[in-house]
Design an enzyme around this catalytic site. Structure first.
Site, short mmCIF file in Angstrom:
data_model
loop_
_atom_site.label_atom_id
_atom_site.label_comp_id
_atom_site.label_asym_id
_atom_site.label_seq_id
_atom_site.Cartn_x
_atom_site.Cartn_y
_atom_site.Cartn_z
N HIS A 47 9.60 -29.04 -114.80
CA HIS A 47 9.01 -28.16 -113.78
C HIS A 47 9.98 -27.02 -113.49
O HIS A 47 11.19 -27.22 -113.48
CB HIS A 47 8.73 -28.92 -112.49
N ASP A 80 1.05 -33.37 -113.40
CA ASP A 80 0.06 -33.58 -114.47
C ASP A 80 0.26 -34.87 -115.25
O ASP A 80 -0.58 -35.22 -116.08
CB ASP A 80 0.11 -32.38 -115.44
C1 SDX Z 1 2.18 -27.24 -113.36
O1 SDX Z 1 4.85 -23.78 -111.02
C2 SDX Z 1 4.18 -24.74 -110.52
O2 SDX Z 1 4.31 -25.07 -109.36
C3 SDX Z 1 3.20 -25.39 -111.48
C4 SDX Z 1 2.46 -26.62 -110.94
C5 SDX Z 1 1.56 -26.25 -109.79
O3 SDX Z 1 1.28 -27.15 -108.97
O4 SDX Z 1 1.03 -25.11 -109.79
O5 SDX Z 1 3.39 -27.59 -110.52
C6 SDX Z 1 1.56 -27.24 -112.01
O6 SDX Z 1 2.00 -26.31 -114.11
C7 SDX Z 1 3.12 -28.37 -113.72
C8 SDX Z 1 3.76 -28.18 -115.12
C9 SDX Z 1 2.74 -28.65 -116.18
N1 SDX Z 1 3.25 -28.31 -117.52
C10 SDX Z 1 3.70 -29.26 -118.36
O7 SDX Z 1 3.83 -30.44 -118.07
C11 SDX Z 1 4.07 -28.73 -119.75
C12 SDX Z 1 5.40 -29.33 -120.19
N2 SDX Z 1 6.47 -28.76 -119.33
C13 SDX Z 1 7.19 -27.63 -119.88
O8 SDX Z 1 6.47 -26.78 -120.70
C14 SDX Z 1 8.08 -26.96 -118.84
O9 SDX Z 1 8.82 -27.94 -118.23
C15 SDX Z 1 7.46 -26.08 -117.76
C16 SDX Z 1 6.54 -25.06 -118.33
C17 SDX Z 1 6.73 -26.91 -116.76
C18 SDX Z 1 8.60 -25.37 -117.04
O10 SDX Z 1 9.16 -24.52 -117.95
P1 SDX Z 1 10.48 -23.69 -117.62
O11 SDX Z 1 10.84 -23.74 -116.19
O12 SDX Z 1 10.34 -22.36 -118.27
O13 SDX Z 1 11.56 -24.57 -118.33
P2 SDX Z 1 12.30 -24.15 -119.62
O14 SDX Z 1 11.32 -23.90 -120.71
O15 SDX Z 1 13.28 -23.08 -119.27
O16 SDX Z 1 13.07 -25.52 -119.98
C19 SDX Z 1 14.44 -25.70 -119.69
C20 SDX Z 1 14.90 -26.65 -120.80
C21 SDX Z 1 14.64 -26.10 -122.20
O17 SDX Z 1 15.60 -26.69 -123.05
P3 SDX Z 1 16.97 -25.83 -123.41
O18 SDX Z 1 16.51 -24.51 -123.96
O19 SDX Z 1 17.71 -25.72 -122.08
O20 SDX Z 1 17.67 -26.71 -124.42
O21 SDX Z 1 14.16 -27.88 -120.72
C22 SDX Z 1 13.41 -28.04 -121.92
C23 SDX Z 1 13.30 -26.69 -122.56
O22 SDX Z 1 13.13 -26.79 -123.97
N3 SDX Z 1 12.09 -28.56 -121.50
C24 SDX Z 1 11.42 -29.51 -122.14
C25 SDX Z 1 10.27 -29.73 -121.38
N4 SDX Z 1 10.27 -28.92 -120.31
C26 SDX Z 1 11.40 -28.19 -120.40
N5 SDX Z 1 11.70 -30.18 -123.28
C27 SDX Z 1 10.78 -31.11 -123.66
N6 SDX Z 1 9.63 -31.39 -122.97
C28 SDX Z 1 9.36 -30.73 -121.83
N7 SDX Z 1 8.25 -30.99 -121.16
#
Ligand code: SDX
Length: 428
Positions: free
Chosen positions: A306, A363
């Site tokens: 998140h 989710d």
């Molecule tokens: C919702 O914003 C809100 O409030 C949203 C929400 C709401 O109520 O409106 O809460 C609802 O959208 C919840 C999120 C649902 N999405 C998912 O579950 C999809 C999977 N999650 C990721 O795609 C991700 O965690 C996000 C999109 C939720 C957040 O993305 P960010 O903040 O841009 O995080 P990031 O991509 O910068 O990640 C930081 C690191 C990265 O690794 P490094 O580059 O540091 O090595 O964490 C890793 C990412 O690759 N990472 C994940 C991951 N989420 C982040 N790696 C594997 N699996 C994951 N799910």
């Protein structure tokens, strides 16, 4: 003494004001930065950027706190009432009994669709994505409003908000019924919000869907947990569109489109697809975790991570309890729930997830509950939208009521060619 931050560039310094929120969270006010320094701030994805002040919802991502108008989310679980929470978010306080009764009456009176709107469904392909239908139908509903500017008056706004919150269920249920070739079931004015929705989803002309009160409570709580969440992608979209003084219907329709993305509200369906992939033997949980960690693999552990929560999403904690209740009430077991629990256990012990503070989000468990209630996967994000609608309406109203609001218009750093010349096609 006003708090300031000192910015020094090439030996020249400026004092920039620091503003603080209710909980003391600080922000550097850069509204005059370009005029003062000629510099912009660079923050793709806006992870460090405040877009507005708001009194609706508060999140402390490190502490795993979520509050609606100051009330901790956990306190809504005793007697979950989604309609009451919608009123709280939109109008800023808990409604008095007569106010809640009046608002509920407005929802009941507005549950049906204009027959002209009903015919719109025939225009969609039978397998049209429900989120496309929802976005289109919210915009189309606006065409049946006498005029958009009438929303200025509080009474008119409440009527429109009630109508949208009520009708979004009917639109969702009709999209489902049409996809199954089933007759539309009209709303029943004797039923409360969630019961009426499931009635329109699952009753037949000759057989009324009987709703278990515990499942009705669970659905109220699920919608409450989805109701608002600060300036997430879809809410920021609603504000962005609304900042151009676009009408409420157009702004909400845009919010639906943003929520559809699998990184956002579409994740609840993506979680089930991921769990099914494991269940059908395509993947083991360990392989799933390994793929999620592999930077060369676009796969992500859906339902995890998140932008704001760097602790367990309080909504996921509550939804996990709701899942237990719903499954035991329905005397159901679901291999996907067991896989989800196993996956969570593996991830929470894995340094990759620990180091990046990746926890289950809203989710991760919600789809499993929708599945148990009988909602098909392609309707999961529509369920999220039903829950989020009051939050979008509240945020749109808060921005609309703010005096002197400006159109949202971010800047950019240009990286294209410095100067180029047009070459007529015959000389290319
Ligand atoms: C919702 O914003 C809100 O409030 C949203 C929400 C709401 O109520 O409106 O809460 C609802 O959208 C919840 C999120 C649902 N999405 C998912 O579950 C999809 C999977 N999650 C990721 O795609 C991700 O965690 C996000 C999109 C939720 C957040 O993305 P960010 O903040 O841009 O995080 P990031 O991509 O910068 O990640 C930081 C690191 C990265 O690794 P490094 O580059 O540091 O090595 O964490 C890793 C990412 O690759 N990472 C994940 C991951 N989420 C982040 N790696 C594997 N699996 C994951 N799910």
């Amino acid at each position: 003494m006003a708090e300031t931050a000192t910015l020094t560039i090439d030996g020249k310094s400026w004092e920039l004001p620091i503003i603080r929120g209710t909980a003391g969270e600080p922000a550097i006010d850069v509204t005059k930065l370009r005029d003062l320094t000629g510099h912009l701030t660079y923050d793709p994805g806006y992870g460090n950027t405040v877009s507005c002040t708001s009194a609706i919802t508060y999140i402390d991502g490190d502490a795993g706190i979520l509050r609606y108008r100051g009330i901790p989310i956990e306190q809504f679980s005793q007697r979950p009432n989604f309609v009451e929470t919608a009123w709280l978010l939109i109008f800023g306080r808990l409604p008095k009994p007569h106010e809640l009764a009046a608002f509920s009456a407005k929802l009941t009176a507005n549950a049906h669709l204009h027959e002209g709107l009903k015919h719109h469904f025939e225009g969609f392909p039978i397998d049209a994505p429900p989120m496309a239908i929802l976005s289109a139908m919210i915009n189309a509903k606006g065409c049946f409003e006498d005029d958009f500017t009438h929303l200025e008056a509080e009474e008119a706004f409440e009527e429109t908000a009630a109508s949208l919150i009520s009708k979004v269920r009917t639109i969702a249920a009709y999209a489902y019924r049409r996809s199954r070739g089933l007759p539309f079931i009209y709303p029943d004015p004797r039923l409360r919000y969630c019961a009426n929705f499931l009635h329109m989803m699952f009753s037949m002309p000759y057989d009324q869907h009987l709703l278990d009160p515990d499942i009705e409570d669970a659905l109220n709580l699920i919608f409450i947990l989805h109701a608002d969440h600060e300036q997430n992608c879809s809410t920021s979209t609603v504000r962005m569109v609304g900042s151009a003084k676009a009408n409420l219907f157009a702004s909400l329709a845009a919010g639906v489109c943003a929520l559809w993305g699998p990184l956002h509200g579409g994740a609840n369906a993506a979680v089930i697809e991921m769990l099914e992939g494991i269940h059908q033997g395509g993947l083991t949980p360990e392989q799933c975790i390994a793929k999620a960690k592999d930077k060369t693999d676009p796969f992500r552990l859906m339902g995890f991570g998140h932008r704001v929560y760097k602790n367990y999403d309080p909504r996921a904690k509550m939804l996990k309890q709701v899942a237990d209740k719903v499954f035991s009430k329905l005397r159901r077991s679901d291999p996907l729930l067991d896989i989800a629990r196993g996956l969570e256990e593996l991830a929470l012990k894995d340094p990759y997830f620990i180091d990046r503070k990746l926890y289950p989000n809203v989710d991760f468990y919600s789809g499993l509950i929708f599945r148990a209630i009988g909602i098909p996967t392609n309707m999961f994000t529509v369920m999220f939208a039903i829950g989020r609608l009051p939050g979008w309406i509240a945020q749109w109203k808060e921005q609309h009521d703010q005096v002197g609001g400006r159109i949202a218009r971010p800047r950019q750093i240009y990286t294209g060619p410095e100067l180029a010349t047009y070459v007529p096609i015959e000389r290319r």
